[in-house]
Design an enzyme around this catalytic site. Structure first.
Site, short mmCIF file in Angstrom:
data_model
loop_
_atom_site.label_atom_id
_atom_site.label_comp_id
_atom_site.label_asym_id
_atom_site.label_seq_id
_atom_site.Cartn_x
_atom_site.Cartn_y
_atom_site.Cartn_z
N GLU A 122 41.83 54.51 28.72
CA GLU A 122 40.42 54.87 28.98
C GLU A 122 40.21 55.27 30.29
O GLU A 122 40.67 54.60 31.17
CB GLU A 122 39.67 53.57 28.41
N CYS A 135 35.57 56.30 36.81
CA CYS A 135 36.54 55.17 36.90
C CYS A 135 37.73 55.44 36.33
O CYS A 135 37.87 55.81 34.96
CB CYS A 135 35.73 54.04 36.15
N CYS A 149 38.51 39.00 31.64
CA CYS A 149 38.86 40.57 31.71
C CYS A 149 39.40 40.82 30.37
O CYS A 149 40.53 40.18 30.04
CB CYS A 149 39.53 41.03 32.83
N CYS A 380 32.37 47.67 33.17
CA CYS A 380 33.43 46.78 33.79
C CYS A 380 34.38 45.87 33.09
O CYS A 380 33.67 44.99 32.52
CB CYS A 380 32.92 46.26 35.21
N1 SAH Z 1 42.47 45.43 38.33
C1 SAH Z 1 41.71 45.78 39.40
C2 SAH Z 1 40.69 46.98 38.95
C3 SAH Z 1 40.36 46.76 37.59
S1 SAH Z 1 39.05 45.70 37.14
C4 SAH Z 1 40.96 44.61 39.90
O1 SAH Z 1 41.00 43.46 38.91
O2 SAH Z 1 39.94 44.70 40.80
C5 SAH Z 1 37.53 46.20 37.67
C6 SAH Z 1 36.56 45.25 38.14
O3 SAH Z 1 36.04 44.62 36.82
C7 SAH Z 1 37.20 44.25 38.87
O4 SAH Z 1 36.26 43.72 39.78
C8 SAH Z 1 37.18 42.92 37.60
O5 SAH Z 1 37.06 41.81 38.02
C9 SAH Z 1 35.96 43.56 36.95
N2 SAH Z 1 35.76 42.96 35.54
C10 SAH Z 1 36.88 42.51 34.80
N3 SAH Z 1 36.28 41.85 33.54
C11 SAH Z 1 34.85 42.12 33.58
C12 SAH Z 1 33.91 41.73 32.81
N4 SAH Z 1 34.27 41.43 31.45
N5 SAH Z 1 32.83 41.84 33.04
C13 SAH Z 1 32.23 42.50 34.41
N6 SAH Z 1 33.30 42.69 35.15
C14 SAH Z 1 34.39 42.64 34.75
FE1 SF4 Z 2 44.16 43.16 35.46
FE2 SF4 Z 2 41.81 43.53 36.92
FE3 SF4 Z 2 41.68 42.64 34.55
FE4 SF4 Z 2 42.71 40.97 36.18
S1 SF4 Z 2 40.41 42.24 36.40
S2 SF4 Z 2 43.41 41.39 34.30
S3 SF4 Z 2 43.79 42.48 37.43
S4 SF4 Z 2 42.60 44.78 35.15
#
Ligand code: SAH
Ligand code: SF4
Length: 406
Positions: A122, A135, A149, A380
């Protein structure tokens, strides 16, 4: 740079090469040296290589050509020889969803590589006044299991190649009409000025620093002055905190850094971002302090997802400010985006505002990130490949049927 866009000549027909797709090198993802090698394979004389590399670079990374046959300033004979050894493919667009707020989400499918299956990723486009942010995903799934996440619930399928990372950018630009000589589609909600894709964030699926070489190659190509041409200040790489790779990110890629911090105490962060057990907060912040080129104009962004009752108290906010002292930093408070089956809730709005007040008071401006594209599940942390979702829902349906049968 002045751009002269040729209208396609009548002989710009797709070429049908004899070699199979597997045997040919995909041009997207190659740097200048890689393109030179392909040109040598196609029999180009050494004295012509530089000029031909310039032409290919322009077609692939500026105009987003999707067929070697389009390259009308290259002789037909050379195009045919090139098509024997190289290919120029684009991802299949499985779906494109447009949110009421203009956010777009694409599901792109890339063909199988070797014995693997085709993969889906995506990519999300977020238009704002004066800028458009793409993104981009770096992996299919993720090996880290951050508990809040959605991507973290999907096993890592594989790393994306540099070409697949760049193809997300080129395909999005093509769909938005952000390639030279192509107008935006009628239905595109886009910024009223400037480039449509003006910024890139590596914040899609996956941990970019666990796919360092491909991410590096893709971002160096995207930030090259010719081609996609985005300045490194407009590219942000987000990491959950792979400490040993942070110095190399600064030295070898040189883009802006974002850190998914999310907690101010190791016991809380160990649960939210399990990688913290290996690289705890103090080590992570030391690596940030040493990140090259930091200044007030070039800050690290700290992402902090607001989880009700977990990390959102005023004392957490004060501790955050204390921890970041001395690091040129921006703080992004992200309201938690829920997904089906998640164990967390988003903090109440009042709690987020109280937290933000403490952070604002310490000199960090407007830190709450407005969730975008929630209606199309593009916010996000909500990205997860559709094939995985379908497999999971098929599994649940099968489990339900089996339970009903007993
Ligand atoms: N793996 C990398 C980049 C992808 S995640 C990382 O973790 O930084 C991009 C951003 O979205 C990160 O800051 C992550 O912590 C945040 N994120 C993940 N799940 C989320 C959610 N359910 N609600 C809000 N932000 C979230
Ligand atoms: Fe992977 Fe980033 Fe999601 Fe953590 S927040 S599970 S490092 S994609």
């Amino acid at each position: 740079m002045t751009l002269i866009v040729d209208t396609l000549k009548p002989d710009a027909a797709p070429l049908a090469p004899r070699a199979s797709e597997e045997e040919r090198t995909s041009l997207v993802g190659l740097d200048r040296e890689g393109l030179a090698d392909v040109l040598r394979q196609a029999g180009v004389a050494e004295k012509q290589i530089r000029m031909r590399v310039g032409q290919l670079w322009n077609w692939v990374y500026l105009r987003g050509a999707t067929d070697i046959g389009e390259m009308t300033n290259v002789s037909r004979d050379l195009r045919e020889r090139l098509a024997e050894v190289a290919s120029l493919s684009e991802p299949e667009i499985v779906s494109e969803q447009i949110s009421v707020d203009g956010t777009r989400k694409w599901l792109f499918r890339f063909p199988s590589r070797g014995a693997g299956r085709p993969v889906e990723v995506e990519t999300v486009y977020i238009p704002e006044e004066g800028r458009g942010t793409l993104c981009v995903s770096s992996q299919v799934g993720c090996t880290l299991n951050c508990t809040f996440c959605h991507t973290g619930t999907q096993k890592l399928v594989r790393n994306l190649t540099a070409g697949e990372i760049l193809q997300q950018i080129l395909a999005a630009r093509a769909r938005l009409g952000d390639l030279p000589g192509r107008a935006p589609q009628d239905d595109a909600i886009v910024p009223s000025e400037g480039r449509l894709v003006s910024n890139i964030v590596m914040m899609g699926m996956g941990e970019p620093l666990y796919n360092f070489d491909a991410v590096k190659q893709a971002l160096l190509i995207a930030s090259d002055g010719e081609g996609v041409g985005l300045s490194k200040r407009r590219i942000t790489l987000s990491t959950s905190g792979v400490v040993p790779m942070i110095p190399r990110t600064g030295e070898e890629i040189g883009v802006m850094l974002a850190i998914s911090l999310h907690a101010v105490r190791d016991d809380v962060r160990d649960v939210l971002v399990p990688l913290n057990k290996r690289y705890p907060i103090a080590e992570l912040l030391d690596a940030c302090r040493a990140y090259p080129g930091l200044s007030n104009a070039r800050r690290i962004t700290f992402e902090y997802v607001m989880l009700k009752g977990v990390n959102d108290s005023p004392s957490d906010a004060r501790e955050l400010v204390r921890l970041l002292k001395g690091i040129p930093a921006k703080i992004n408070l992200i309201p938690f985006n829920p997904w089906p089956g998640s164990d967390y809730e988003c903090s109440d709005w009042d709690t987020i505002e109280t937290f933000a007040d403490v952070v604002n008071h310490a000199g960090y401006a407007s830190p709450i990130r407005t969730p975008r594209g929630r209606d199309i599940f593009a916010a996000c942390g909500q990205l997860k490949s559709a094939s995985e979702k379908e497999r999971a829902s098929a599994r649940r349906a099968a489990e339900k049927a089996a339970a009903e049968a007993v």
